[in-house]
Design an enzyme around this catalytic site. Structure first.
Site, PDB file in Angstrom:
ATOM      1  N   ALA A 198       2.806  -2.823 -13.526  1.00 25.27           N
ATOM      2  CA  ALA A 198       2.001  -1.604 -13.537  1.00 25.27           C
ATOM      3  C   ALA A 198       2.888  -0.438 -13.123  1.00 25.27           C
ATOM      4  O   ALA A 198       3.936  -0.631 -12.513  1.00 25.27           O
ATOM      5  CB  ALA A 198       0.838  -1.747 -12.563  1.00 25.27           C
ATOM      6  N   HIS A 246      -5.591   8.010  -6.780  1.00 22.23           N
ATOM      7  CA  HIS A 246      -4.647   7.610  -7.837  1.00 22.23           C
ATOM      8  C   HIS A 246      -5.452   6.960  -8.975  1.00 22.23           C
ATOM      9  O   HIS A 246      -6.662   6.731  -8.831  1.00 22.23           O
ATOM     10  CB  HIS A 246      -3.562   6.658  -7.316  1.00 22.23           C
ATOM     11  CG  HIS A 246      -4.067   5.494  -6.503  1.00 22.23           C
ATOM     12  ND1 HIS A 246      -3.249   4.535  -5.981  1.00 22.23           N
ATOM     13  CD2 HIS A 246      -5.315   5.126  -6.106  1.00 22.23           C
ATOM     14  CE1 HIS A 246      -3.945   3.638  -5.311  1.00 22.23           C
ATOM     15  NE2 HIS A 246      -5.195   3.974  -5.384  1.00 22.23           N
TER      16      HIS A 246
HETATM   17  N1  PHE Z   1      -0.750   4.475  -7.543  1.00 21.14           N
HETATM   18  C1  PHE Z   1       0.586   4.774  -7.067  1.00 21.14           C
HETATM   19  C2  PHE Z   1       0.568   6.180  -6.497  1.00 21.14           C
HETATM   20  O1  PHE Z   1      -0.322   6.910  -6.678  1.00 21.14           O
HETATM   21  C3  PHE Z   1       1.613   4.634  -8.154  1.00 21.14           C
HETATM   22  C4  PHE Z   1       1.779   3.220  -8.648  1.00 21.14           C
HETATM   23  C5  PHE Z   1       0.998   2.743  -9.655  1.00 21.14           C
HETATM   24  C6  PHE Z   1       2.740   2.407  -8.104  1.00 21.14           C
HETATM   25  C7  PHE Z   1       1.170   1.458 -10.127  1.00 21.14           C
HETATM   26  C8  PHE Z   1       2.927   1.125  -8.538  1.00 21.14           C
HETATM   27  C9  PHE Z   1       2.131   0.650  -9.561  1.00 21.14           C
HETATM   28  O2  PHE Z   1       1.497   6.578  -5.830  1.00 21.14           O
END
Ligand code: PHE
Length: 353
Positions: A320, A183
């Site tokens: 975020a 991510h």
């Molecule tokens: N990184 C998470 C994902 O890939 C998404 C997310 C980002 C959730 C930031 C909350 C805050 O699923």
């Protein structure tokens, strides 16, 4: 006829033949030029016949001159004929090159933005207008940034949320800490570590997961992360920002829905959905008959994450989010399969040019 006037006549014939030839634009005109010049009663033929009228001592030279003129003009005739035959009928000024300005022009094939790129740019522009800065980060990440500093310790079951593609390179201590980022969230950490608050960034970029592909999953796709940290940032700011985003991308009438969800690096965490733009929330195949379409994960930055990068969670707070760029593009354009994005099918891609 004497020798002198013969030479003059030859020169006149040559000049006239050449100047008429230079005006010629069509095969018909060229054919009448050939008849007038080289034909049985043509001027050059007449010149050759005239040799017999000359005094004997001049005939040889006159003959070779008349023959060389005939050769030159015959060659020119042939060159023009080939040129007019191969191109169309309007001749350019210098030399036997033909150009038909009435033919339709050839299209120059221009490239265009890939639909994912177009979606990324559009999304980033929306957030830029709200004061966010667009940045990028590494696609090969350390376990620390992809997981640990995001409150996902080693061996923690939360890692199962992201099937990772590990990079098979051992470091000196025997660990293999490199992976293709699952991510864009590691960029939350990298950004906060590199600057004091306030922070407002969006981070588009490629992400990778060890997953079988189907209509909604690719092993490589594009995410857009967002992060805002400052004093007095609340969940209300998160809601307002993401609702505004949804309206700008999907239309003014859109409503956003926030429901509890779990991500280790946010608290509280939310799943953000918009009411279905296709059926206005009544239920249809696009929204799976629920009236709502999930568009991203979000939440308030976890105090442990803030503390980990040296921000005081008693003073600073933030929110975020992370969304899939292809998913947004699919919803916008009614694309039913994410695999289209990476199949290199020109028929698909050209629809967005
Ligand atoms: N990184 C998470 C994902 O890939 C998404 C997310 C980002 C959730 C930031 C909350 C805050 O699923």
């Amino acid at each position: 006829m004497d020798k002198k006037s013969y030479i003059e006549i030859r020169a006149q014939i040559e000049q006239k033949a050449l100047s008429t030839l230079s005006q010629i634009g069509t095969l018909d005109e060229l054919e009448s030029w050939r008849i007038d010049t080289l034909g049985r009663n043509g001027t050059v033929t007449g010149l050759l016949r005239g040799i017999s009228d000359l005094p004997v001592d001049g005939r040889k030279e006159a003959g070779s001159q008349a023959n060389s003129l005939k050769d030159v003009l015959t060659k020119k005739y042939e060159a023009y004929k080939a040129d007019i035959g191969s191109s169309a009928s309007i001749r350019t000024r210098n030399g036997p090159s033909f150009l038909d300005v009435t033919l339709p022009g050839r299209n120059i094939a221009l490239g265009s933005l890939h639909p994912t790129t177009a979606a990324v740019r559009e999304i980033c522009r929306v957030f830029e207008s709200m004061g966010f800065q667009t940045i990028e980060g590494p696609e090969v990440e350390l376990d620390t940034y992809n997981f640990q500093k995001l409150n996902i310790p080693k061996e923690h079951p939360a890692r199962d949320m992201w099937n990772s593609l590990w990079i098979d390179r051992e470091l000196a201590d025997g660990s293999r800490p490199l992976l293709l980022r699952t991510h864009t969230s590691p960029m939350q950490i990298r950004t906060m570590e590199s600057q004091p608050p306030p922070v407002r960034v969006v981070v588009p970029g490629k992400t990778y997961r060890y997953e079988a592909t189907d209509a909604t999953h690719e092993w490589q796709f594009c995410q857009i992360e967002g992060l805002a940290v400052d004093k007095d940032i609340t969940f209300a700011n998160l809601k307002a920002t993401l609702e505004e985003f949804a309206k700008r991308i999907f239309g003014d009438k859109r409503k956003a829905r926030f429901r509890c969800d779990f991500f280790p690096f946010v608290e509280p965490g939310a799943e953000v959905s918009i009411d279905c733009f296709k059926c206005e929330g009544n239920g249809c195949p696009v929204c799976g008959n629920t009236g709502w379409i999930e568009i991203m994960g979000a939440g308030m930055v976890h105090p442990k994450v803030l503390a980990g990068v040296g921000y005081d969670p008693e003073i600073y707070s933030g929110f975020a989010w992370g969304m899939g760029a292809e998913r947004i593009a699919m919803l916008k354009h009614g694309i039913d399969d994410i695999r289209h994005f990476y199949s290199n099918d020109m028929k698909f891609l050209k629809q967005f040019s």
